[in-house]
Write a protein that holds these residues in place. Structure first.
Motif, PDB file in Angstrom:
ATOM      1  N   ARG A 179      37.660  25.838  15.809  1.00 15.32           N
ATOM      2  CA  ARG A 179      38.961  24.848  15.848  1.00 15.32           C
ATOM      3  C   ARG A 179      40.091  25.732  16.040  1.00 15.32           C
ATOM      4  O   ARG A 179      40.887  25.098  16.793  1.00 15.32           O
ATOM      5  N   TYR A 180      40.141  27.149  15.983  1.00 10.76           N
ATOM      6  CA  TYR A 180      41.214  27.900  16.184  1.00 10.76           C
ATOM      7  C   TYR A 180      41.150  28.585  17.352  1.00 10.76           C
ATOM      8  O   TYR A 180      42.067  29.104  17.833  1.00 10.76           O
ATOM      9  N   LEU A 181      40.225  28.343  18.129  1.00 14.59           N
ATOM     10  CA  LEU A 181      39.981  29.120  19.476  1.00 14.59           C
ATOM     11  C   LEU A 181      41.114  28.834  20.432  1.00 14.59           C
ATOM     12  O   LEU A 181      41.507  29.748  21.002  1.00 14.59           O
ATOM     13  N   PRO A 182      41.451  27.561  20.730  1.00 11.29           N
ATOM     14  CA  PRO A 182      42.519  27.290  21.702  1.00 11.29           C
ATOM     15  C   PRO A 182      43.950  27.975  21.100  1.00 11.29           C
ATOM     16  O   PRO A 182      44.583  28.564  22.062  1.00 11.29           O
ATOM     17  N   LEU A 211      44.258  30.616  19.484  1.00 11.52           N
ATOM     18  CA  LEU A 211      43.985  32.175  19.661  1.00 11.52           C
ATOM     19  C   LEU A 211      44.383  32.311  21.067  1.00 11.52           C
ATOM     20  O   LEU A 211      44.845  33.615  21.442  1.00 11.52           O
ATOM     21  N   ALA A 212      43.440  31.769  22.053  1.00 10.31           N
ATOM     22  CA  ALA A 212      43.729  31.926  23.307  1.00 10.31           C
ATOM     23  C   ALA A 212      44.957  31.727  23.723  1.00 10.31           C
ATOM     24  O   ALA A 212      45.481  32.571  24.707  1.00 10.31           O
ATOM     25  N   ALA A 213      45.711  30.775  23.268  1.00 14.32           N
ATOM     26  CA  ALA A 213      47.047  30.398  23.739  1.00 14.32           C
ATOM     27  C   ALA A 213      47.843  31.658  23.590  1.00 14.32           C
ATOM     28  O   ALA A 213      48.920  32.029  23.995  1.00 14.32           O
ATOM     29  N   THR A 214      47.750  32.376  22.247  1.00  6.92           N
ATOM     30  CA  THR A 214      48.613  33.383  21.845  1.00  6.92           C
ATOM     31  C   THR A 214      48.314  34.668  22.605  1.00  6.92           C
ATOM     32  O   THR A 214      49.113  35.345  23.017  1.00  6.92           O
ATOM     33  N   ALA A 215      46.895  34.898  22.827  1.00  5.58           N
ATOM     34  CA  ALA A 215      46.653  36.188  23.791  1.00  5.58           C
ATOM     35  C   ALA A 215      47.152  35.771  25.024  1.00  5.58           C
ATOM     36  O   ALA A 215      47.834  37.048  25.628  1.00  5.58           O
ATOM     37  N   PHE A 216      47.312  34.877  25.482  1.00  7.04           N
ATOM     38  CA  PHE A 216      47.875  34.370  26.834  1.00  7.04           C
ATOM     39  C   PHE A 216      49.352  34.563  26.854  1.00  7.04           C
ATOM     40  O   PHE A 216      49.742  35.456  27.864  1.00  7.04           O
ATOM     41  N   ALA A 217      50.153  34.230  25.931  1.00 13.96           N
ATOM     42  CA  ALA A 217      51.379  34.432  26.004  1.00 13.96           C
ATOM     43  C   ALA A 217      51.880  35.976  25.735  1.00 13.96           C
ATOM     44  O   ALA A 217      52.812  36.430  26.275  1.00 13.96           O
ATOM     45  N   LEU A 218      50.895  36.653  24.810  1.00 11.67           N
ATOM     46  CA  LEU A 218      51.340  38.061  24.889  1.00 11.67           C
ATOM     47  C   LEU A 218      51.002  38.875  26.386  1.00 11.67           C
ATOM     48  O   LEU A 218      51.798  39.704  26.499  1.00 11.67           O
ATOM     49  N   ALA A 219      49.947  38.524  26.622  1.00  9.93           N
ATOM     50  CA  ALA A 219      49.367  39.169  27.994  1.00  9.93           C
ATOM     51  C   ALA A 219      50.768  38.838  29.264  1.00  9.93           C
ATOM     52  O   ALA A 219      51.075  39.906  29.861  1.00  9.93           O
ATOM     53  N   LEU A 220      51.020  37.482  29.036  1.00 12.03           N
ATOM     54  CA  LEU A 220      52.254  37.140  29.893  1.00 12.03           C
ATOM     55  C   LEU A 220      53.401  37.908  29.623  1.00 12.03           C
ATOM     56  O   LEU A 220      54.156  38.735  30.740  1.00 12.03           O
ATOM     57  N   TRP A 221      53.750  38.119  28.326  1.00 12.06           N
ATOM     58  CA  TRP A 221      54.902  38.892  27.956  1.00 12.06           C
ATOM     59  C   TRP A 221      54.860  40.369  28.297  1.00 12.06           C
ATOM     60  O   TRP A 221      55.660  40.995  29.128  1.00 12.06           O
ATOM     61  N   GLN A 222      53.657  40.966  28.128  1.00 14.52           N
ATOM     62  CA  GLN A 222      53.505  42.475  28.636  1.00 14.52           C
ATOM     63  C   GLN A 222      53.434  42.468  30.333  1.00 14.52           C
ATOM     64  O   GLN A 222      54.212  43.477  30.587  1.00 14.52           O
ATOM     65  N   ALA A 223      53.054  41.700  30.821  1.00 19.33           N
ATOM     66  CA  ALA A 223      53.067  41.711  32.305  1.00 19.33           C
ATOM     67  C   ALA A 223      54.675  41.523  32.752  1.00 19.33           C
ATOM     68  O   ALA A 223      55.061  42.436  33.709  1.00 19.33           O
ATOM     69  N   VAL A 224      55.366  40.697  32.293  1.00 22.70           N
ATOM     70  CA  VAL A 224      56.761  40.663  32.555  1.00 22.70           C
ATOM     71  C   VAL A 224      57.440  42.160  32.448  1.00 22.70           C
ATOM     72  O   VAL A 224      58.062  42.624  33.154  1.00 22.70           O
ATOM     73  N   VAL A 225      57.198  42.629  31.231  1.00 22.52           N
ATOM     74  CA  VAL A 225      57.979  43.779  31.065  1.00 22.52           C
ATOM     75  C   VAL A 225      57.395  44.703  32.004  1.00 22.52           C
ATOM     76  O   VAL A 225      58.216  45.754  32.489  1.00 22.52           O
TER      77      VAL A 225
END
Ligand code: ADP
Ligand code: MG
Lengths: 244, 242
Positions: free
Chosen positions: A2-5, A7-21
């Motif tokens: 049940r926590y997969l979505p 976790l996935a959303a968190t990972a996605f947000a972190l990746a996006l953040w890193q990409a912008v930086v």
């Protein structure tokens, strides 16, 4: 899982953040990436924990007081025509004011300590709790009231045995909104004048160009708010008439 | 229960100045079932709600009186198509609702006796959403009986049930409400033919009394005279609507 979505959303947000930086190449004091923020969080974990504790206390007390106040007000409004005529317009009027503008006055009246922040949290959640619960109290199914009338019911008994239980799902949705708003209220209070709390820490870090610490404090506040919302959601499950 | 009186409603009703029903007289015999049959929108529920003292959208100009001269409204029990069970309360709590709303202690012995009689003793602690439609209406019937009122007003209480459950429910209601003055509002000619000691058809033109079958209610569902009455009532409804 049940926590997969989540976790996935968190990972996605972190990746996006890193990409912008990475792509913008902005310096660390303008926009730090996830790694420096995580480092700042770890290095300052004791300080952050201490300030989180303060903010949490303000929020929880504010939530409890504001909810009680909203509950009582909604009952008064629902049972008294006079209260509706006198108080309802005032309630809407205060909602039309930007509550933030009151923050400096609250600090003036209640001082630098906890109470001005608690008051701010109370102010900001009072209206959603009151108005959700009040709406629920005024929408009691007609048939229940008809039945009660043919049973020669007392007004008080109708309120406590029919109108209030029938309005609990509305109260639950008010409380869930309140859980999201209360931390905002407390932090606004801290911005205006405080020596403790996550809002204060964010201002302090910002003033010293410790942007990574600022982000660490902000994310901590975000996580706290989400957890609070989940907790309130869980606590109000039965009230909302949801099955486990 | 105090002795059941007869009831008379005389008068007319308007909605925003438009006539809902012209002057009419509806008489209910003491201790008997009166079936008020009519299509939807003719004002059956309005008549029933006027007798119960409930709010209607209509302005009533007339009088409602009991044959014994005492007040009608405090002696009325009410059942509607919606069973009106409180979803958060158990079967027992729902049956005891009246007492609780008056701030009285419910009579536990009577309560469990009534649950036996509507065959719900095993379901006493369940919530309404764990029950079937028929079971829910039986809870509503037990709640009505718990009030022990001599006048019972039924607003299409069986119309949402399937045919078999409906017939069972009709039998049970006749058995348990015996001796009370009952007004049953219905749009179902078959129901009126089975249950009415007297049958009154309501249309825009007013009320028409119809002869009930000879058998004692609840009449057998395959009783020929009852079926013939059902047919005659339906014909009357269709003619009046035309
Ligand atoms: N509260 C109300 N306000 C205005 N009109 C109403 C109200 N209740 C019922 N009516 C109208 O009165 C008429 C009769 O309604 P009702 O007595 O419920 O009919 P029935 O029970 O025979 O279907 C309908 O046309 C309905 O639209
Ligand atoms: Mg009706």
């Amino acid at each position: 899982m049940r926590y997969l979505p989540a976790l996935a959303a968190t990972a996605f947000a972190l990746a996006l953040w890193q990409a912008v930086v990475t792509l913008t190449g902005l310096p660390r004091f303008i926009l730090p990436g996830p790694v420096p923020v995580a480092e700042a969080w770890w290095q300052n974990r004791a300080v952050i924990a201490e300030h989180t504790m303060i903010t949490a206390i303000e929020v929880l007390i504010g939530l409890a007081l504001g909810s009680m106040l909203g509950f009582v007000t909604a009952i008064q409004l629902a049972t008294s025509r006079v209260a509706r005529v006198l108080v309802q317009p005032m309630l809407v009027f205060t909602q039309a004011l930007p509550v933030f503008a009151l923050a400096p006055i609250l600090t003036l009246w209640l001082g630098y300590g906890l109470w001005s922040k608690i008051a701010m949290a109370v102010l900001i959640i009072y209206f959603p709790v009151t108005s959700s619960f009040f709406d629920g109290l005024m929408r009691t199914p007609r048939g229940f009231l008809d039945l009660a009338q043919t049973m020669q019911a007392k007004k008080r008994a109708i309120l406590w045995h029919i109108r209030v239980p029938a309005a609990l799902p509305s109260l639950a949705s008010g409380l869930r909104l309140a859980a999201v708003y209360a931390p905002i209220g407390a932090v606004i209070g801290e911005w205006v004048g405080a020596s403790k709390g996550l809002g204060y820490l964010m201002l302090l870090a910002n003033g010293r160009a410790k942007t990574d610490l600022m982000f660490a404090a902000m994310l901590t506040l975000g996580v706290f708010s989400v957890l609070l919302h989940l907790a309130v959601r869980l606590a109000t499950k039965r009230m909302a008439g949801e099955r486990r | 229960m105090t002795p059941a009186p007869g009831i008379t409603l005389e008068g007319r009703a308007t909605i925003d100045g438009d006539l809902l029903f012209a002057p009419l007289t509806l008489s209910m015999a003491a201790g008997k079932w009166t079936c008020l049959l009519g299509g939807s929108g003719v004002g059956k529920s309005t008549v029933l709600r006027l007798i119960a003292g409930l709010a209607t959208g209509a302005e009533f100009d007339g009088r409602i009186a009991a044959t014994d001269g005492a007040e009608v409204i405090p002696r009325v029990g009410y059942m509607a198509q919606d069973d009106l069970l409180l979803p958060w309360a158990t079967v027992t709590q729902n049956v005891a609702l009246g007492a609780r709303l008056r701030g009285e202690r419910p009579d536990e012995a009577r309560l469990s006796g009534l649950l036996e009689r509507v065959r719900l003793a095993d379901h006493a602690d369940k919530k309404p959403d764990e029950l079937s439609g028929g079971q829910r209406q039986r809870v509503a019937l037990a709640r009505t009986l718990m009030e022990d009122k001599p006048i019972i007003l039924l607003d299409e209480p069986f119309s949402a049930l399937d045919a078999r459950t409906r017939a069972d429910m009709q039998d049970l209601a006749v058995e348990l409400l015996a001796g009370r003055t009952v007004l049953l509002v219905t749009h179902d000619p078959g129901e009126a033919a089975r249950l009415g000691h007297s049958i009154v058809v309501m249309t825009q033109m007013g009320l028409t009394d119809c002869a009930p079958p000879a058998q004692k209610p609840p009449r057998r569902v395959d009783d020929l005279e009852t079926l013939a009455t059902q047919g005659a009532l339906l014909r009357l409804l269709r003619e009046e609507a035309a």
